[in-house]
Design a protein around this motif. Sequence first.
Motif, PDB file in Angstrom:
ATOM      1  N   GLY A 148       0.824  -1.206   0.000  1.00 11.08           N
ATOM      2  CA  GLY A 148       0.000   0.000   0.000  1.00 11.08           C
ATOM      3  C   GLY A 148       0.855   1.251   0.000  1.00 11.08           C
ATOM      4  N   ASP A 149       0.690   2.080   1.030  1.00 11.15           N
ATOM      5  CA  ASP A 149       1.452   3.320   1.137  1.00 11.15           C
ATOM      6  C   ASP A 149       2.851   3.112   1.707  1.00 11.15           C
ATOM      7  N   VAL A 150       3.178   1.880   2.055  1.00 17.44           N
ATOM      8  CA  VAL A 150       4.461   1.575   2.682  1.00 17.44           C
ATOM      9  C   VAL A 150       5.348   0.799   1.715  1.00 17.44           C
ATOM     10  N   ARG A 151       6.616   1.189   1.676  1.00 18.48           N
ATOM     11  CA  ARG A 151       7.611   0.488   0.880  1.00 18.48           C
ATOM     12  C   ARG A 151       8.797   0.161   1.778  1.00 18.48           C
ATOM     13  N   VAL A 152       9.279  -1.078   1.721  1.00 17.63           N
ATOM     14  CA  VAL A 152      10.424  -1.492   2.523  1.00 17.63           C
ATOM     15  C   VAL A 152      11.478  -2.093   1.608  1.00 17.63           C
ATOM     16  N   ASP A 153      12.715  -1.598   1.713  1.00 15.08           N
ATOM     17  CA  ASP A 153      13.837  -2.124   0.947  1.00 15.08           C
ATOM     18  C   ASP A 153      14.777  -2.895   1.857  1.00 15.08           C
ATOM     19  N   ALA A 154      15.145  -4.104   1.446  1.00 16.29           N
ATOM     20  CA  ALA A 154      16.218  -4.851   2.093  1.00 16.29           C
ATOM     21  C   ALA A 154      17.461  -4.674   1.232  1.00 16.29           C
ATOM     22  N   ILE A 155      18.532  -4.128   1.825  1.00 18.28           N
ATOM     23  CA  ILE A 155      19.718  -3.712   1.088  1.00 18.28           C
ATOM     24  C   ILE A 155      20.905  -4.588   1.465  1.00 18.28           C
ATOM     25  N   GLY A 156      21.665  -4.989   0.473  1.00 22.67           N
ATOM     26  CA  GLY A 156      22.931  -5.664   0.710  1.00 22.67           C
ATOM     27  C   GLY A 156      23.948  -5.179  -0.303  1.00 22.67           C
ATOM     28  N   ALA A 157      25.075  -4.640   0.163  1.00 21.49           N
ATOM     29  CA  ALA A 157      26.067  -4.058  -0.743  1.00 21.49           C
ATOM     30  C   ALA A 157      27.468  -4.465  -0.321  1.00 21.49           C
ATOM     31  N   ALA A 158      28.314  -4.751  -1.311  1.00 23.29           N
ATOM     32  CA  ALA A 158      29.727  -5.025  -1.064  1.00 23.29           C
ATOM     33  C   ALA A 158      30.501  -3.722  -1.192  1.00 23.29           C
ATOM     34  N   ILE A 159      31.189  -3.323  -0.127  1.00 23.46           N
ATOM     35  CA  ILE A 159      31.926  -2.056  -0.115  1.00 23.46           C
ATOM     36  C   ILE A 159      33.383  -2.268  -0.510  1.00 23.46           C
ATOM     37  N   ALA A 160      34.030  -3.286   0.045  1.00 26.49           N
ATOM     38  CA  ALA A 160      35.431  -3.561  -0.279  1.00 26.49           C
ATOM     39  C   ALA A 160      35.687  -5.054  -0.174  1.00 26.49           C
ATOM     40  N   ARG A 161      36.418  -5.597  -1.134  1.00 20.61           N
ATOM     41  CA  ARG A 161      36.734  -7.018  -1.173  1.00 20.61           C
ATOM     42  C   ARG A 161      38.170  -7.226  -0.717  1.00 20.61           C
ATOM     43  N   ASN A 162      38.359  -8.080   0.279  1.00 17.12           N
ATOM     44  CA  ASN A 162      39.683  -8.417   0.782  1.00 17.12           C
ATOM     45  C   ASN A 162      39.900  -9.921   0.638  1.00 17.12           C
ATOM     46  N   PRO A 163      40.682 -10.360  -0.343  1.00 25.42           N
ATOM     47  CA  PRO A 163      40.903 -11.804  -0.529  1.00 25.42           C
ATOM     48  C   PRO A 163      41.640 -12.412   0.656  1.00 25.42           C
ATOM     49  N   ILE A 164      41.357 -13.667   0.925  1.00 25.82           N
ATOM     50  CA  ILE A 164      41.981 -14.368   2.051  1.00 25.82           C
ATOM     51  C   ILE A 164      43.463 -14.612   1.749  1.00 25.82           C
ATOM     52  N   ASN A 165      44.309 -14.265   2.710  1.00 24.02           N
ATOM     53  CA  ASN A 165      45.733 -14.562   2.619  1.00 24.02           C
ATOM     54  C   ASN A 165      46.222 -14.955   4.010  1.00 24.02           C
ATOM     55  N   ILE A 166      47.511 -14.833   4.264  1.00 24.24           N
ATOM     56  CA  ILE A 166      48.043 -15.247   5.567  1.00 24.24           C
ATOM     57  C   ILE A 166      47.402 -14.442   6.688  1.00 24.24           C
ATOM     58  N   ASP A 167      47.296 -13.136   6.510  1.00 25.92           N
ATOM     59  CA  ASP A 167      46.636 -12.279   7.491  1.00 25.92           C
ATOM     60  C   ASP A 167      45.212 -12.025   7.012  1.00 25.92           C
ATOM     61  N   TYR A 168      44.266 -12.683   7.669  1.00 28.29           N
ATOM     62  CA  TYR A 168      42.880 -12.586   7.237  1.00 28.29           C
ATOM     63  C   TYR A 168      42.330 -11.173   7.462  1.00 28.29           C
ATOM     64  N   ALA A 169      41.716 -10.619   6.435  1.00 23.82           N
ATOM     65  CA  ALA A 169      41.018  -9.339   6.535  1.00 23.82           C
ATOM     66  C   ALA A 169      39.641  -9.523   5.908  1.00 23.82           C
ATOM     67  N   ARG A 170      38.611  -9.329   6.696  1.00 21.25           N
ATOM     68  CA  ARG A 170      37.272  -9.603   6.209  1.00 21.25           C
ATOM     69  C   ARG A 170      36.850  -8.556   5.179  1.00 21.25           C
ATOM     70  N   ASP A 171      35.859  -8.919   4.387  1.00 18.78           N
ATOM     71  CA  ASP A 171      35.277  -7.971   3.451  1.00 18.78           C
ATOM     72  C   ASP A 171      34.507  -6.891   4.207  1.00 18.78           C
ATOM     73  N   VAL A 172      34.394  -5.744   3.574  1.00 25.71           N
ATOM     74  CA  VAL A 172      33.580  -4.655   4.121  1.00 25.71           C
ATOM     75  C   VAL A 172      32.243  -4.671   3.393  1.00 25.71           C
ATOM     76  N   PHE A 173      31.145  -4.691   4.149  1.00 27.16           N
ATOM     77  CA  PHE A 173      29.835  -4.766   3.522  1.00 27.16           C
ATOM     78  C   PHE A 173      28.843  -3.848   4.237  1.00 27.16           C
TER      79      PHE A 173
END
Length: 417
Positions: A148-173
């Motif tokens: 009706g008069d209401v709209r809801v968005d579910a958002i998912g976005a990748a901000i920065a990709r960090n590939p796995i290596n010896i020192d793990y750095a998670r992705d930014v999302f």
Amino acid sequence: MLRSLTVGILLLITTTLVHAQTITVTGQLRERSEFSDKIFLENAHMDAFHLLRARLGAKATITDRVNVVVEVQDARFFGGSASTQNIGASAFDLRQGYVEVTGCADGYVSFKLGRQVLSYANERLLGGIDWSNFGQSFDAGVLRVHLGDVRVDAIGAAIARNPINIDYARDVFLTGLWGVWTPEGSRNSVNAFWLFDTPAGSLVRQNRHTAGVVAGGHIGMLDYEIEGAMQFGDHIMVQNEEKHHISANMIGARVGYRFPDALGLRIGAGIDRLSGSDPEKTDTYGVFNTLYGTNHKFYGFMDYFTNIPTHTSNLGLMDIIGQVSIVPVKDVVFAVDVHLFSTVTDPVKALPTRDPEWSSSIGTEIDVTAKWKLAEVVGMTAGFSMFSANADRPVLRAIGTTTESSTWGYVMTTVNF
């Protein structure tokens, strides 16, 4: 690399267009000449430079429920390319490229998947940053539910990709929910949102929640906008895993009244308050972050406070605003905005390198803007701004500053088709 990207984009466009029922082509060409003396140095020379942005997009309607949008962009400084053949330039990119499917679940659900602009409410926290020559888009998916008069968005976005290596750095999302209620036939709306993102750098990583409400619209000749947001979560120092709790907030209010019989005169006022660090709360991180917002439209056109909290030295920001605009002739708007800036936290108490003479006052900015429509698709904007800084200005400190004022101006021509 650039040649491969170009070929890939052209193949994507060609394949899409072959299967399309209808095609809508859009584009933009924008040139802005700026004249900048922003650096608070008495002997500095005025810097004149030119920015050019070209966009070309196509929306292909594959079926009555499926659309594909592809938009490419080239953004550059005049003289910024390595040669007239553009060798070495990296300003060309895919600005948007997504598929949109509508009418799912009896018309209640739709979704967009791919590179896209995310723009919500007044863009305080999530926007396209269109003033920037490059703008901002996200690799994201958005699931939209219409009720009706209401709209809801579910958002998912990748901000920065960090590939796995010896020192793990998670992705930014970035993830979240954004709801909008717009009563039928009304010029008013209410937005409610919750966003969660995981910014990370070499020194700090965060698990950050941002929740709030934005309400705005028109009541007769009165326009208004009221908003508030809070941030909570964890602020973690990478080196020693020291954890601080995030507890920050933001409030903003704008109101204006228009007099249509007096050259369209509008008089407005507003206030923005973004919390800063509190030296007495050693286990709390109290600095409000403006996330992925379009800060240019809120905190003065000279853009001294586009990277908050870095540009405010973690002291927060108080901005008291006055606005006046008129429409002297058709298709011409003349406006003056005044900003009175100060810090929320006393810099004498909060900064490690302190001076007892420092003041929480930052300074005053005056922005003069003129806009006029030259033709159906051509518009021009010209502006001049002046900043008068407080003599004891730790937030605007720069090595060797010798003056208390700065100026900046521009002329911009935009063609949209």
